[in-house]
Motif scaffolding. Structure first.
Motif, short mmCIF file in Angstrom:
data_model
loop_
_atom_site.label_atom_id
_atom_site.label_comp_id
_atom_site.label_asym_id
_atom_site.label_seq_id
_atom_site.Cartn_x
_atom_site.Cartn_y
_atom_site.Cartn_z
N ARG A 1 0.82 -1.20 0.00
CA ARG A 1 0.00 0.00 0.00
C ARG A 1 0.85 1.25 0.00
O ARG A 1 2.05 1.22 0.25
N LEU A 2 0.18 2.36 -0.26
CA LEU A 2 0.78 3.70 -0.18
C LEU A 2 0.42 4.32 1.17
O LEU A 2 -0.61 3.99 1.75
N PRO A 3 1.24 5.24 1.64
CA PRO A 3 0.88 5.94 2.88
C PRO A 3 -0.30 6.88 2.65
O PRO A 3 -0.56 7.30 1.52
N SER A 4 -0.98 7.21 3.71
CA SER A 4 -2.15 8.09 3.61
C SER A 4 -1.77 9.47 3.10
O SER A 4 -2.61 10.18 2.54
N THR A 5 -0.52 9.85 3.24
CA THR A 5 -0.06 11.17 2.82
C THR A 5 0.34 11.25 1.35
O THR A 5 0.58 12.34 0.83
N TYR A 6 0.40 10.09 0.66
CA TYR A 6 0.85 10.11 -0.73
C TYR A 6 -0.19 10.73 -1.65
O TYR A 6 -1.36 10.33 -1.66
N ALA A 7 0.24 11.70 -2.44
CA ALA A 7 -0.58 12.29 -3.50
C ALA A 7 0.38 12.81 -4.56
O ALA A 7 1.32 13.53 -4.24
N PRO A 8 0.19 12.44 -5.82
CA PRO A 8 1.07 12.95 -6.88
C PRO A 8 0.97 14.47 -6.97
O PRO A 8 -0.11 15.04 -6.84
N ALA A 9 2.11 15.11 -7.21
CA ALA A 9 2.15 16.58 -7.28
C ALA A 9 1.81 17.10 -8.67
O ALA A 9 1.60 18.30 -8.83
N ASP A 10 1.74 16.22 -9.66
CA ASP A 10 1.58 16.67 -11.04
C ASP A 10 0.25 16.25 -11.67
O ASP A 10 0.17 15.95 -12.86
N LEU A 11 -0.81 16.23 -10.89
CA LEU A 11 -2.12 15.84 -11.41
C LEU A 11 -2.70 16.90 -12.34
O LEU A 11 -2.61 18.09 -12.06
N LEU A 12 -3.28 16.43 -13.44
CA LEU A 12 -3.97 17.29 -14.41
C LEU A 12 -5.36 16.71 -14.65
O LEU A 12 -5.55 15.49 -14.62
N SER A 13 -6.30 17.57 -14.98
CA SER A 13 -7.64 17.11 -15.33
C SER A 13 -7.56 16.23 -16.58
O SER A 13 -6.79 16.52 -17.50
N VAL A 14 -8.39 15.19 -16.63
CA VAL A 14 -8.43 14.34 -17.82
C VAL A 14 -8.87 15.14 -19.04
O VAL A 14 -8.56 14.77 -20.17
N SER A 15 -9.55 16.25 -18.82
CA SER A 15 -9.97 17.09 -19.96
C SER A 15 -8.76 17.65 -20.71
O SER A 15 -8.86 17.96 -21.89
N ASN A 16 -7.60 17.75 -20.06
CA ASN A 16 -6.39 18.19 -20.75
C ASN A 16 -5.98 17.20 -21.84
O ASN A 16 -5.26 17.57 -22.76
#
Length: 186
Positions: A13-28
């Motif tokens: 598993r991933l830690p609860s604090t993990y979130a990618p910093a480079d997320l873009l909307s799928v509309s892109n």
């Protein structure tokens, strides 16, 4: 940096604090639907969508990145509705979901229902096209039919994870489910 080798399953598993910093909307990526994916996924997601359109199919993203907290709520909803034993077959516990990586999503098609509402989404025109072609654009079906014992989860012909074109081709050629293929690579 090792997004393509990250193994999330019923054990890892991933830690609860993990979130990618480079997320873009799928509309892109020009695809219908909503949610976010990591920046490096967008070009191949756009290519996947364009190829599907050329085949007469308009894809739609139903679910993409999910935070730890969102996945916790999704899993708890399953537990409330169906009980824990059923929930762990059909939904990942928080931290164990590939959606948290930002490189996985659930797909359907414009004008269609959510993919889990079909008896077998892979039997729809869009589902069959994805099953045959998604790997060409770097996407693999994480939970194939008949592999629950190997994947830890029930069949989900709508759930695709991005490995990139080279690794997706290697995974496909291996004949292994993505989970086992990742174990061998790690």
């Amino acid at each position: 940096a090792d997004w393509h080798l990250s193994l999330l399953d019923t054990i890892y598993r991933l830690p609860s604090t993990y979130a990618p910093a480079d997320l873009l909307s799928v509309s892109n990526a020009g695809i219908a639907g909503y949610g976010s994916v990591r920046r490096h996924v967008s070009a191949d997601l756009r290519a996947l969508d364009r190829a599907a359109r050329a085949a007469g199919i308009r894809l739609r993203v139903v679910s993409a990145y999910r935070s730890y907290a969102r996945q916790k709520a999704v899993f708890e909803s399953w537990v409330t509705r169906s009980g824990y034993d059923t929930a762990v077959r059909y939904s990942a516990r928080a931290g164990h979901s590939e959606h948290q990586l930002g490189t996985s999503f659930d797909l359907s098609f414009v004008g269609g229902r959510d993919p889990w509402e079909y008896t077998d989404f892979a039997a729809t025109r869009a589902g069959a096209w994805l099953k045959s072609n998604a790997w060409r654009y770097g996407f693999v079906m994480s939970y194939p039919k008949g592999a629950e014992r190997l994947t830890g989860y029930a069949y989900e012909p709508w759930h695709y994870r991005y490995f990139g074109r080279t690794l997706a081709a290697q995974q496909r050629a291996s004949g292994l489910v993505p989970r086992y293929w990742l174990w061998r690579r790690n």
